[in-house]
Design a protein around this motif. Sequence first.
Motif, PDB file in Angstrom:
ATOM      1  N   THR A 160       1.025  -1.332  -0.033  1.00  0.00           N
ATOM      2  CA  THR A 160       0.216   0.064  -0.032  1.00  0.00           C
ATOM      3  C   THR A 160       0.828   1.341  -0.022  1.00  0.00           C
ATOM      4  N   THR A 161       2.096   1.271   0.114  1.00  0.00           N
ATOM      5  CA  THR A 161       2.965   2.400   0.230  1.00  0.00           C
ATOM      6  C   THR A 161       2.164   3.254   1.330  1.00  0.00           C
ATOM      7  N   ASP A 162       2.330   4.628   1.326  1.00  0.00           N
ATOM      8  CA  ASP A 162       1.975   5.319   2.459  1.00  0.00           C
ATOM      9  C   ASP A 162       0.341   5.927   2.202  1.00  0.00           C
ATOM     10  N   GLN A 163      -0.264   5.227   1.321  1.00  0.00           N
ATOM     11  CA  GLN A 163      -1.880   5.242   1.624  1.00  0.00           C
ATOM     12  C   GLN A 163      -2.198   4.636   3.097  1.00  0.00           C
ATOM     13  N   TYR A 164      -1.438   3.769   3.476  1.00  0.00           N
ATOM     14  CA  TYR A 164      -1.556   3.467   5.047  1.00  0.00           C
ATOM     15  C   TYR A 164      -0.077   3.511   5.553  1.00  0.00           C
ATOM     16  N   HIS A 165       0.101   4.377   6.608  1.00  0.00           N
ATOM     17  CA  HIS A 165       1.513   4.049   7.074  1.00  0.00           C
ATOM     18  C   HIS A 165       1.632   2.974   8.177  1.00  0.00           C
ATOM     19  N   VAL A 166       0.400   2.816   8.768  1.00  0.00           N
ATOM     20  CA  VAL A 166       0.256   1.649   9.831  1.00  0.00           C
ATOM     21  C   VAL A 166      -0.924   1.009   9.724  1.00  0.00           C
ATOM     22  N   HIS A 167      -1.182  -0.109  10.296  1.00  0.00           N
ATOM     23  CA  HIS A 167      -2.466  -0.754  10.035  1.00  0.00           C
ATOM     24  C   HIS A 167      -3.851  -0.190  10.515  1.00  0.00           C
ATOM     25  N   ASP A 227      -9.955  12.288  -1.751  1.00  0.00           N
ATOM     26  CA  ASP A 227      -9.410  11.199  -2.680  1.00  0.00           C
ATOM     27  C   ASP A 227      -8.790  10.031  -1.720  1.00  0.00           C
ATOM     28  N   TRP A 228      -8.534  10.341  -0.418  1.00  0.00           N
ATOM     29  CA  TRP A 228      -7.954   9.274   0.439  1.00  0.00           C
ATOM     30  C   TRP A 228      -8.963   8.299   0.592  1.00  0.00           C
ATOM     31  N   VAL A 229     -10.279   8.850   1.003  1.00  0.00           N
ATOM     32  CA  VAL A 229     -11.317   8.066   1.383  1.00  0.00           C
ATOM     33  C   VAL A 229     -11.777   7.383   0.059  1.00  0.00           C
ATOM     34  N   ARG A 230     -11.776   7.737  -1.116  1.00  0.00           N
ATOM     35  CA  ARG A 230     -12.335   6.898  -2.546  1.00  0.00           C
ATOM     36  C   ARG A 230     -11.176   5.800  -2.569  1.00  0.00           C
ATOM     37  N   SER A 231      -9.932   6.085  -2.287  1.00  0.00           N
ATOM     38  CA  SER A 231      -8.798   5.234  -2.435  1.00  0.00           C
ATOM     39  C   SER A 231      -9.006   4.026  -1.287  1.00  0.00           C
ATOM     40  N   ASN A 232      -9.256   4.494  -0.373  1.00  0.00           N
ATOM     41  CA  ASN A 232      -9.333   3.597   0.987  1.00  0.00           C
ATOM     42  C   ASN A 232     -10.490   2.438   0.692  1.00  0.00           C
ATOM     43  N   ASN A 236      -4.280   2.703  10.354  1.00  0.00           N
ATOM     44  CA  ASN A 236      -5.109   3.519   9.204  1.00  0.00           C
ATOM     45  C   ASN A 236      -5.854   2.663   8.293  1.00  0.00           C
ATOM     46  N   TYR A 237      -5.687   1.645   7.993  1.00  0.00           N
ATOM     47  CA  TYR A 237      -6.396   0.768   7.383  1.00  0.00           C
ATOM     48  C   TYR A 237      -7.831   0.086   8.163  1.00  0.00           C
ATOM     49  N   GLU A 238      -7.481  -0.356   9.335  1.00  0.00           N
ATOM     50  CA  GLU A 238      -8.573  -0.925   9.910  1.00  0.00           C
ATOM     51  C   GLU A 238      -9.492   0.015  10.220  1.00  0.00           C
ATOM     52  N   ALA A 239      -9.200   1.460  10.788  1.00  0.00           N
ATOM     53  CA  ALA A 239     -10.226   2.163  10.996  1.00  0.00           C
ATOM     54  C   ALA A 239     -10.678   3.147  10.118  1.00  0.00           C
ATOM     55  N   SER A 240     -10.045   2.794   8.942  1.00  0.00           N
ATOM     56  CA  SER A 240     -10.374   3.767   7.769  1.00  0.00           C
ATOM     57  C   SER A 240     -10.032   5.178   8.082  1.00  0.00           C
ATOM     58  N   HIS A 241      -9.068   5.430   8.858  1.00  0.00           N
ATOM     59  CA  HIS A 241      -8.419   6.751   9.249  1.00  0.00           C
ATOM     60  C   HIS A 241      -7.266   7.237   8.494  1.00  0.00           C
TER      61      HIS A 241
END
Length: 280
Positions: free
Chosen positions: A216-223, A241-246, A225-230
């Motif tokens: 994911t490179t830095d779309q998510y720095h840490v897990h 844009d981040w929300v759409r990519s998420n 970001n992904y798990e909480a969609s933060h």
Amino acid sequence: MTSIDLINKAPAGTKLWLLHCGDLEVDAAFFMRMGGVSTHSNPNPDHVRRKLVLIVALIEHPTEGLILFETGAGKDYPEVWGAPMNDIFARVDYSPDQELDAQIAKTGHNIKDVKAVIMGHLHVDHAGGLEHFFGTDVPIYVHEDELKHAFCSVATGSDLGVYLPHYLKFNLNWQTFSGDFLELAPGVNIRHAPGHTPGLCIMQVNMPESGTWIFTTDQYHVHENYEASHPQGWLARDHDDWVRSNQMIHMLAKRTNAKLVFGHDKECFDSYKIAPYSYQ
Ligand SMILES: [Zn+2]
């Protein structure tokens, strides 16, 4: 699996290595939304410092040769970054075997044999290692939006620091692509996922035995970001844009039952085997 997934699988014999190119210690507020924020009831919260890893992936592809995904921060990066960057994003626990060429040597290959580089994005901690490819004809694949944004950010100073001029050179064989999706090689897919930067791309590799991997490179720095969609903290840029990519990545990961490798997550990285171990 759908027929397109079967067609898009990397051929038998493809190998994948995870390379450990160093460690940073950073205030978590850079990548955790609301991290360390003061409130009326707690005006002086504790500052959380967290250890991050610098991650590179190497693919040995039967028809395409060696493909590198990102390059780490490059040689002597604390000196290259200078103050205060090298204090904010502090290198810790350094050892010479974390250098990109030394990591590639662990796989039994030489950095001079890399046939192509894919850049998820061009921030300093991912692109500094491009110095190894100055003056070569090795194609550096990057989204057109990312290359334009990186050069413009440095030229105008609008986002100088996260991009630096020392690796944004004309003696690299830049190969841009546009659009949402590029199948770079059988089983090796690049998907535009803007947000953290305008041209950020994730890499989806469909391995013959270990299945789908998403870097994911830095779309998510840490897990988290992904798990909480933060989205990230101070490093967040374009929220919409981040929300759409998420959403795109969550759906893709679900459909492919992918293994995820987040940009800098030590816990996630440590859950996998690193070079010299190769995944098939
Ligand atoms: Zn990064």
